[in-house]
Scaffold this motif. Structure first.
Motif, PDB file in Angstrom:
ATOM      1  N   SER A 150       0.982  -6.423 -13.638  1.00  0.00           N
ATOM      2  CA  SER A 150       0.872  -7.224 -12.421  1.00  0.00           C
ATOM      3  C   SER A 150       0.550  -6.360 -11.207  1.00  0.00           C
ATOM      4  O   SER A 150      -0.251  -6.747 -10.350  1.00  0.00           O
ATOM      5  CB  SER A 150       2.143  -8.036 -12.184  1.00  0.00           C
ATOM      6  OG  SER A 150       3.253  -7.185 -12.033  1.00  0.00           O
ATOM      7  N   ARG A 151       1.126  -5.178 -11.131  1.00  0.00           N
ATOM      8  CA  ARG A 151       0.861  -4.284  -9.998  1.00  0.00           C
ATOM      9  C   ARG A 151      -0.596  -3.829 -10.000  1.00  0.00           C
ATOM     10  O   ARG A 151      -1.257  -3.796  -8.972  1.00  0.00           O
ATOM     11  CB  ARG A 151       1.800  -3.075 -10.054  1.00  0.00           C
ATOM     12  CG  ARG A 151       1.695  -2.219  -8.811  1.00  0.00           C
ATOM     13  CD  ARG A 151       2.736  -1.157  -8.768  1.00  0.00           C
ATOM     14  NE  ARG A 151       4.052  -1.785  -8.768  1.00  0.00           N
ATOM     15  CZ  ARG A 151       5.153  -1.154  -9.140  1.00  0.00           C
ATOM     16  NH1 ARG A 151       5.094   0.084  -9.540  1.00  0.00           N
ATOM     17  NH2 ARG A 151       6.305  -1.767  -9.113  1.00  0.00           N
ATOM     18  N   LYS A 152      -1.115  -3.484 -11.170  1.00  0.00           N
ATOM     19  CA  LYS A 152      -2.512  -3.052 -11.261  1.00  0.00           C
ATOM     20  C   LYS A 152      -3.475  -4.191 -10.922  1.00  0.00           C
ATOM     21  O   LYS A 152      -4.467  -3.986 -10.226  1.00  0.00           O
ATOM     22  CB  LYS A 152      -2.803  -2.488 -12.646  1.00  0.00           C
ATOM     23  CG  LYS A 152      -2.152  -1.129 -12.891  1.00  0.00           C
ATOM     24  CD  LYS A 152      -2.626  -0.521 -14.187  1.00  0.00           C
ATOM     25  CE  LYS A 152      -2.037   0.837 -14.408  1.00  0.00           C
ATOM     26  NZ  LYS A 152      -2.545   1.850 -13.495  1.00  0.00           N
ATOM     27  N   VAL A 153      -3.170  -5.387 -11.404  1.00  0.00           N
ATOM     28  CA  VAL A 153      -4.021  -6.537 -11.118  1.00  0.00           C
ATOM     29  C   VAL A 153      -3.982  -6.867  -9.627  1.00  0.00           C
ATOM     30  O   VAL A 153      -5.012  -7.156  -9.018  1.00  0.00           O
ATOM     31  CB  VAL A 153      -3.625  -7.751 -11.984  1.00  0.00           C
ATOM     32  CG1 VAL A 153      -4.340  -9.016 -11.535  1.00  0.00           C
ATOM     33  CG2 VAL A 153      -3.925  -7.469 -13.454  1.00  0.00           C
ATOM     34  N   MET A 154      -2.797  -6.818  -9.008  1.00  0.00           N
ATOM     35  CA  MET A 154      -2.694  -7.107  -7.576  1.00  0.00           C
ATOM     36  C   MET A 154      -3.436  -6.060  -6.747  1.00  0.00           C
ATOM     37  O   MET A 154      -4.099  -6.400  -5.765  1.00  0.00           O
ATOM     38  CB  MET A 154      -1.236  -7.207  -7.145  1.00  0.00           C
ATOM     39  CG  MET A 154      -0.600  -8.518  -7.571  1.00  0.00           C
ATOM     40  SD  MET A 154       1.016  -8.806  -6.862  1.00  0.00           S
ATOM     41  CE  MET A 154       2.025  -7.708  -7.838  1.00  0.00           C
ATOM     42  N   THR A 155      -3.347  -4.805  -7.148  1.00  0.00           N
ATOM     43  CA  THR A 155      -4.074  -3.754  -6.430  1.00  0.00           C
ATOM     44  C   THR A 155      -5.574  -4.013  -6.530  1.00  0.00           C
ATOM     45  O   THR A 155      -6.287  -3.961  -5.520  1.00  0.00           O
ATOM     46  CB  THR A 155      -3.727  -2.368  -6.994  1.00  0.00           C
ATOM     47  OG1 THR A 155      -2.325  -2.153  -6.820  1.00  0.00           O
ATOM     48  CG2 THR A 155      -4.503  -1.273  -6.292  1.00  0.00           C
ATOM     49  N   LEU A 156      -6.060  -4.289  -7.731  1.00  0.00           N
ATOM     50  CA  LEU A 156      -7.483  -4.588  -7.920  1.00  0.00           C
ATOM     51  C   LEU A 156      -7.889  -5.806  -7.090  1.00  0.00           C
ATOM     52  O   LEU A 156      -8.901  -5.778  -6.380  1.00  0.00           O
ATOM     53  CB  LEU A 156      -7.774  -4.834  -9.404  1.00  0.00           C
ATOM     54  CG  LEU A 156      -9.188  -5.317  -9.747  1.00  0.00           C
ATOM     55  CD1 LEU A 156     -10.237  -4.302  -9.325  1.00  0.00           C
ATOM     56  CD2 LEU A 156      -9.280  -5.622 -11.233  1.00  0.00           C
ATOM     57  N   ALA A 157      -7.102  -6.869  -7.161  1.00  0.00           N
ATOM     58  CA  ALA A 157      -7.418  -8.086  -6.412  1.00  0.00           C
ATOM     59  C   ALA A 157      -7.450  -7.821  -4.915  1.00  0.00           C
ATOM     60  O   ALA A 157      -8.352  -8.308  -4.210  1.00  0.00           O
ATOM     61  CB  ALA A 157      -6.407  -9.188  -6.734  1.00  0.00           C
ATOM     62  N   ASN A 158      -6.499  -7.060  -4.406  1.00  0.00           N
ATOM     63  CA  ASN A 158      -6.468  -6.757  -2.976  1.00  0.00           C
ATOM     64  C   ASN A 158      -7.686  -5.940  -2.549  1.00  0.00           C
ATOM     65  O   ASN A 158      -8.268  -6.188  -1.490  1.00  0.00           O
ATOM     66  CB  ASN A 158      -5.179  -6.032  -2.605  1.00  0.00           C
ATOM     67  CG  ASN A 158      -3.982  -6.946  -2.632  1.00  0.00           C
ATOM     68  OD1 ASN A 158      -4.101  -8.154  -2.470  1.00  0.00           O
ATOM     69  ND2 ASN A 158      -2.812  -6.383  -2.847  1.00  0.00           N
ATOM     70  N   LEU A 159      -8.070  -4.959  -3.358  1.00  0.00           N
ATOM     71  CA  LEU A 159      -9.251  -4.160  -3.038  1.00  0.00           C
ATOM     72  C   LEU A 159     -10.510  -5.025  -3.024  1.00  0.00           C
ATOM     73  O   LEU A 159     -11.339  -4.926  -2.113  1.00  0.00           O
ATOM     74  CB  LEU A 159      -9.409  -3.015  -4.041  1.00  0.00           C
ATOM     75  CG  LEU A 159      -8.374  -1.904  -3.946  1.00  0.00           C
ATOM     76  CD1 LEU A 159      -8.478  -0.979  -5.156  1.00  0.00           C
ATOM     77  CD2 LEU A 159      -8.545  -1.116  -2.652  1.00  0.00           C
ATOM     78  N   LEU A 160     -10.656  -5.877  -4.033  1.00  0.00           N
ATOM     79  CA  LEU A 160     -11.822  -6.755  -4.092  1.00  0.00           C
ATOM     80  C   LEU A 160     -11.835  -7.751  -2.939  1.00  0.00           C
ATOM     81  O   LEU A 160     -12.883  -8.041  -2.356  1.00  0.00           O
ATOM     82  CB  LEU A 160     -11.870  -7.484  -5.430  1.00  0.00           C
ATOM     83  CG  LEU A 160     -12.145  -6.592  -6.652  1.00  0.00           C
ATOM     84  CD1 LEU A 160     -11.979  -7.390  -7.940  1.00  0.00           C
ATOM     85  CD2 LEU A 160     -13.517  -5.960  -6.568  1.00  0.00           C
TER      86      LEU A 160
END
Length: 168
Positions: free
Chosen positions: A23-33
């Motif tokens: 979840s942390r990795k997905v949220m980081t990716l989503a925030n960057l995008l």
């Protein structure tokens, strides 16, 4: 007389986090995008954060209700309502009564909104290709299937949390 030494309690060490926290990795990716997209569509269309998402949702399927757009974006109706009002003022979307249900408002792209959607689709396609560069067709298919499964699971988990909290 010596003071008796008090026995110190051992400090509890924080538990180490697992090496991989999805979840942390997905949220980081989503925030960057999301940040990149916000900058891109502000530069290309003058649209503030969030409004480009409403246009993209309507570009995929239109007309739609506020609730349907909100669900498609995973956001609250209140947030979407403000964005739609701003887009109506800018002439990018229209509101009309649903002929099948007078209490329901349908939202659609105007001609100006359709032109903005074309810019969003083109720029978004280029970003997708850059992200997926180097992945084979089978890896891309597998990634899409995994993301779909994660999204379905997250929706289910959100529903459980909302039921536990008694919220929407």
């Amino acid at each position: 007389m010596e003071k008796p030494k008090t026995k110190r309690m051992p400090r509890s060490e924080p538990k180490p986090l697992p090496a991989f926290v999805l979840s942390r990795k997905v949220m980081t990716l989503a925030n960057l995008l999301k940040r990149g997209a916000g900058n891109r569509y502000r530069r290309l269309l003058g649209l503030p954060q969030g409004e480009w998402g409403v246009i993209a949702q309507l570009g995929a399927r239109s007309p739609r209700t506020l609730g349907d757009i909100a669900a498609g974006m995973g956001l609250d109706i209140t947030q979407i309502s403000r964005s739609v009002s701003s887009l109506v003022e800018r002439g990018l979307v229209t509101r009309s009564s649903n002929p099948l249900n007078n209490r329901e408002v349908l939202i659609a792209l105007s001609r100006k909104g359709e032109a903005a959607n074309a810019v969003i689709v083109d720029a978004g396609s280029r970003v997708n290709e850059a992200l997926l560069e180097g992945l084979s067709d089978s890896e891309r298919t597998f990634l899409e299937a995994l993301l779909t499964r994660f999204t379905e699971r997250a929706e289910y988990m959100l529903a459980l949390e909302q039921a536990a909290c008694g919220s929407e």
